[in-house]
Enzyme design. Structure first.
Site, PDB file in Angstrom:
ATOM      1  CB  CYS A   1      -0.912  -0.051   1.228  1.00  0.00           C
ATOM      2  SG  CYS A   1      -1.735   1.481   1.639  1.00  0.00           S
TER       3      CYS A   1
ATOM      4  CB  CYS B   1       0.336   1.756   4.080  1.00  0.00           C
ATOM      5  SG  CYS B   1      -1.391   1.243   3.956  1.00  0.00           S
TER       6      CYS B   1
END
Length: 105
Positions: free
Chosen positions: A30, A33
């Site tokens: 991600c 993230c």
């Protein structure tokens, strides 16, 4: 210091914690993230002794992600007395996370 959560240590670290707990739900693939990770680390240092900072890899701990109704990552949830009081979805600035924490502590 950030604590890696698993279904084995979740109750003890989050639900039964005597201090507020900030939990970062993330995954290695991600992009957002990865952008949030250094901010979460900074919060762990800044709020050391006031807020416990934990991480949940949703790929490894799907059960915890489901239990917390995580549908998008990154999602950061602030728990107080074992109950979620604030949920922030998506990548945000350090100020946004600090404001969320400061609202409750």
């Amino acid at each position: 210091m950030e604590i890696e959560l698993t279904k084995e240590n979740y109750d003890g670290e989050v639900i039964k914690s005597n201090m507020p707990v900030l939990v970062d739900f993330w995954a290695s693939w991600c992009g957002p993230c990865k952008m949030v990770a250094p901010i979460i680390s900074q919060i762990a240092e800044e709020y050391n002794g006031k807020v416990k900072v934990c991480k949940v890899n949703v790929d490894d701990q799907g059960e915890l992600a489901a239990q917390n109704a995580i549908v998008s990552i990154p999602t950061v949830i602030l728990f107080i007395d074992g109950k979620p009081v604030k949920k922030i979805v998506g990548a945000h600035s350090l100020d946004d996370y600090e404001d969320a924490i400061d609202e409750f502590i």
